[in-house]
Design a protein around this motif. Sequence first.
Motif, mmCIF file in Angstrom:
data_model
loop_
_atom_site.group_PDB
_atom_site.id
_atom_site.type_symbol
_atom_site.label_atom_id
_atom_site.label_comp_id
_atom_site.label_asym_id
_atom_site.label_seq_id
_atom_site.Cartn_x
_atom_site.Cartn_y
_atom_site.Cartn_z
ATOM 1 N N GLN A 1 0.823 -1.210 0.000
ATOM 2 C CA GLN A 1 0.000 0.000 0.000
ATOM 3 C C GLN A 1 0.859 1.262 0.000
ATOM 4 O OE1 GLN A 1 -2.551 -1.291 3.487
ATOM 5 N NE2 GLN A 1 -4.100 -0.251 2.263
ATOM 6 N N ARG A 2 1.873 1.308 0.830
ATOM 7 C CA ARG A 2 2.715 2.504 0.923
ATOM 8 C C ARG A 2 3.478 2.747 -0.381
ATOM 9 N NH1 ARG A 2 3.436 4.986 5.591
ATOM 10 N NH2 ARG A 2 5.508 5.752 4.999
ATOM 11 N N ARG A 3 3.935 1.695 -0.989
ATOM 12 C CA ARG A 3 4.680 1.853 -2.236
ATOM 13 C C ARG A 3 3.761 2.349 -3.354
ATOM 14 N NH1 ARG A 3 6.586 -3.815 -2.953
ATOM 15 N NH2 ARG A 3 7.609 -3.070 -4.877
ATOM 16 N N LEU A 4 2.534 1.890 -3.376
ATOM 17 C CA LEU A 4 1.584 2.379 -4.384
ATOM 18 C C LEU A 4 1.250 3.851 -4.154
ATOM 19 C CD1 LEU A 4 -0.841 -0.685 -4.539
ATOM 20 C CD2 LEU A 4 0.658 0.091 -6.391
ATOM 21 N N MET A 5 1.056 4.221 -2.913
ATOM 22 C CA MET A 5 0.715 5.608 -2.589
ATOM 23 C C MET A 5 1.807 6.567 -3.054
ATOM 24 S SD MET A 5 -0.781 4.957 1.250
ATOM 25 C CE MET A 5 -0.849 6.689 1.690
ATOM 26 N N ARG A 6 3.061 6.164 -2.928
ATOM 27 C CA ARG A 6 4.178 7.038 -3.283
ATOM 28 C C ARG A 6 4.157 7.410 -4.758
ATOM 29 N NH1 ARG A 6 9.691 6.847 -4.663
ATOM 30 N NH2 ARG A 6 9.677 4.598 -5.001
ATOM 31 N N HIS A 7 3.532 6.551 -5.561
ATOM 32 C CA HIS A 7 3.449 6.814 -6.994
ATOM 33 C C HIS A 7 2.086 7.381 -7.397
ATOM 34 C CE1 HIS A 7 7.334 5.019 -7.942
ATOM 35 N NE2 HIS A 7 7.035 4.021 -7.111
ATOM 36 N N GLY A 8 1.330 7.849 -6.426
ATOM 37 C CA GLY A 8 0.041 8.459 -6.726
ATOM 38 C C GLY A 8 -1.034 7.466 -7.116
ATOM 39 N N LEU A 9 -0.872 6.218 -6.708
ATOM 40 C CA LEU A 9 -1.832 5.168 -7.063
ATOM 41 C C LEU A 9 -2.704 4.804 -5.869
ATOM 42 C CD1 LEU A 9 0.639 2.945 -9.091
ATOM 43 C CD2 LEU A 9 -1.220 4.334 -10.032
ATOM 44 N N SER A 10 -3.802 4.156 -6.156
ATOM 45 C CA SER A 10 -4.709 3.722 -5.089
ATOM 46 C C SER A 10 -3.979 2.817 -4.109
ATOM 47 C CB SER A 10 -5.898 2.958 -5.680
ATOM 48 O OG SER A 10 -6.633 2.308 -4.654
ATOM 49 N N SER A 11 -4.189 3.063 -2.823
ATOM 50 C CA SER A 11 -3.605 2.196 -1.799
ATOM 51 C C SER A 11 -4.482 0.975 -1.545
ATOM 52 C CB SER A 11 -3.436 2.967 -0.491
ATOM 53 O OG SER A 11 -4.705 3.220 0.096
ATOM 54 N N MET A 12 -5.611 0.896 -2.214
ATOM 55 C CA MET A 12 -6.569 -0.213 -2.061
ATOM 56 C C MET A 12 -7.160 -0.256 -0.654
ATOM 57 S SD MET A 12 -4.775 -3.182 -4.398
ATOM 58 C CE MET A 12 -3.246 -3.294 -3.470
ATOM 59 N N GLY A 13 -7.133 0.878 0.016
ATOM 60 C CA GLY A 13 -7.640 0.920 1.383
ATOM 61 C C GLY A 13 -9.141 1.096 1.489
ATOM 62 N N ARG A 14 -9.820 1.293 0.329
ATOM 63 C CA ARG A 14 -11.273 1.483 0.367
ATOM 64 C C ARG A 14 -11.935 0.678 -0.754
ATOM 65 N NH1 ARG A 14 -9.068 6.539 1.553
ATOM 66 N NH2 ARG A 14 -9.226 7.307 -0.568
ATOM 67 N N LEU A 15 -11.506 -0.589 -0.877
ATOM 68 C CA LEU A 15 -11.992 -1.411 -1.991
ATOM 69 C C LEU A 15 -13.070 -2.408 -1.579
ATOM 70 C CD1 LEU A 15 -10.449 -3.982 -0.908
ATOM 71 C CD2 LEU A 15 -8.860 -3.664 -2.772
ATOM 72 N N GLU A 16 -13.644 -2.246 -0.375
ATOM 73 C CA GLU A 16 -14.577 -3.251 0.133
ATOM 74 C C GLU A 16 -15.622 -3.683 -0.893
ATOM 75 O OE1 GLU A 16 -12.372 -2.210 3.550
ATOM 76 O OE2 GLU A 16 -13.280 -0.953 2.012
ATOM 77 N N SER A 17 -16.276 -2.731 -1.528
ATOM 78 C CA SER A 17 -17.377 -3.070 -2.435
ATOM 79 C C SER A 17 -16.927 -3.320 -3.865
ATOM 80 C CB SER A 17 -18.421 -1.949 -2.418
ATOM 81 O OG SER A 17 -17.862 -0.741 -2.907
ATOM 82 N N ARG A 18 -15.617 -3.302 -4.139
ATOM 83 C CA ARG A 18 -15.120 -3.391 -5.525
ATOM 84 C C ARG A 18 -13.679 -3.919 -5.534
ATOM 85 N NH1 ARG A 18 -16.468 1.806 -4.057
ATOM 86 N NH2 ARG A 18 -14.699 3.076 -3.368
ATOM 87 N N VAL A 19 -13.487 -5.153 -5.144
ATOM 88 C CA VAL A 19 -12.138 -5.693 -4.983
ATOM 89 C C VAL A 19 -11.435 -5.841 -6.334
ATOM 90 C CG1 VAL A 19 -10.764 -7.636 -4.130
ATOM 91 C CG2 VAL A 19 -12.766 -6.861 -2.842
ATOM 92 N N LEU A 20 -11.966 -6.663 -7.231
ATOM 93 C CA LEU A 20 -11.305 -6.854 -8.522
ATOM 94 C C LEU A 20 -11.269 -5.584 -9.362
ATOM 95 C CD1 LEU A 20 -12.227 -10.424 -9.825
ATOM 96 C CD2 LEU A 20 -10.211 -9.660 -8.580
ATOM 97 N N PRO A 21 -12.355 -4.787 -9.419
ATOM 98 C CA PRO A 21 -12.250 -3.540 -10.185
ATOM 99 C C PRO A 21 -11.129 -2.623 -9.695
ATOM 100 C CG PRO A 21 -14.550 -4.050 -9.791
ATOM 101 C CD PRO A 21 -13.749 -5.043 -8.995
ATOM 102 N N THR A 22 -10.878 -2.590 -8.385
ATOM 103 C CA THR A 22 -9.803 -1.745 -7.866
ATOM 104 C C THR A 22 -8.430 -2.301 -8.250
ATOM 105 O OG1 THR A 22 -11.171 -1.037 -5.999
ATOM 106 C CG2 THR A 22 -8.797 -0.732 -5.781
ATOM 107 N N LEU A 23 -8.250 -3.609 -8.088
ATOM 108 C CA LEU A 23 -6.989 -4.219 -8.493
ATOM 109 C C LEU A 23 -6.741 -3.991 -9.992
ATOM 110 C CD1 LEU A 23 -7.214 -7.584 -6.524
ATOM 111 C CD2 LEU A 23 -5.575 -5.742 -6.115
#
Length: 508
Positions: free
Chosen positions: A80-102
């Motif tokens: 999560q932290r490495r994704l955030m550093r590049h301005g990408l989703s940290s996937m911290g709010r994907l409860e209702s949309r797991v595969l779409p977020t990935l």
Amino acid sequence: MELQSNGTSDDDSSVPGGQTSVPAKEELVRLSGEVSALRAQVLKGAEDLLATYGVTEPSREILNLSHYVSLRRHDIRPLQRRLMRHGLSSMGRLESRVLPTLDAVLAALSTMTGQGANLTVAPETAFFSGERQLEEASAVLFGPKPDNRRGRIMVTFPSEAAEQPDFVRDLVRKGMNIARINCAHDNPDTWRKMAALVRKAAKKEGREVRILMDIAGPKIRTETVLPAKKVPKLDAGDRFRLVVDGKPMAHPDIAVTASVSLPQMVERLLPGDRVLYDDSKLEGVVEEVSGGEAVIRVKRAKSGGTKIRPGKGVNLPDTALGVSPLTSKDQQDLETVIACADMVGYSFVSRPQDIDLLEEALARIGAAGHPLGLVAKIERPEAVENLPALIARASGRRPLAVMIARGDLASEIGFERLAEMQEEILWICEAASTPVIWATQVLESLVKFGSPSRGDMTDAAMAARAECVMLNKGPAVGEAVELLDRLVSRMEGHMAKKTPTLRALHSW
């Protein structure tokens, strides 16, 4: 899209002209590989979970639930932290949309690295379909969304509400969306009167108000208590007795003796088992069990001591009771529930098979096809552990909501774990597009004494993340409905489930 170095990376290898540095691009390629591997692991884990749940043709909601539970078996915090550093989703709010977020993260990484075919992200309506399904499920169970808030307000009715039409209409006028009738108290005639007053008040106010009837289940309560008068207060080190049946007799060496509503529980106690009384106002440990009685030594009581009184709840977090969550009384009460209510509250549901028990009971009274909503009350550790399987078993049978019954749950799992568990229940239910009722002691000081505490207000604000908030009965419950109506409305401007919504601030 090309990355520009900000000059602060560890390797400090930015290149002229704003081009992506080689180490940064390599990091993005590594990230893409890790997210792809995670996606594959999520899919494999979800297959295994669905087999465990006994689901062969999952709905979108149950499929996403299985993806979420599978994902949460991995610790992705470093990723999560490495994704955030590049301005990408940290996937911290994907409860209702797991595969779409990935998939959205992978598509962004594909564009940023320029490697492979560009991946596409789901259209907006598909990406947020879980949120829409949750709103639709809430409307089916709880009625239309109020104009000023998405969260509904539920109020537990006192016995006297059956004879107070003005009280009921006042609650409807102030914003109550759901009336809760507790079948652990009163009788079918009283329940019918309450329900009739709710329907009448809703019609007069031009609003739709739903009714939840809570069947009691095998709730353990104290019954006869000796001494009947001048009951001594118990403190740490004192002892009291619980007896199987018959009128309890006084004992010269033990301060208080009580019989209980579920007599067989006494014989299932073992030395060392914890006994919690009245929402953990007293905690004791079983010292000995013999001859149809158990002797308990108090470990902790509230300041000034605790009195054992009739009609108070008893929790046994260490004891295997081996009883069905559906009692013979519950099965009789279901006929009144079918006639009067929109939803049934299922107490002490713990295993997927408990869902089957309820459906079989409804079928016996000819109500298998009745559109009765089901509210699964999460009160025991087993229910928390089995929550995804419970939701999967109930899926497609009838509208489902989950109640976080925080009173019994706190006694069963311990107060220090309650905050953590109520969060996890919210996440699991959001993943399954299942509405949640936040229950027990919301605005308790206001409801009972007319003035809220600071802790009450913070708790009520957190409750706005649920689809419904329940208030207990009390002399100032009408004022609590009004306050909660305003508070939930404001908080929803700041937070949607786990997602902060950054409306303009005017405080500074």
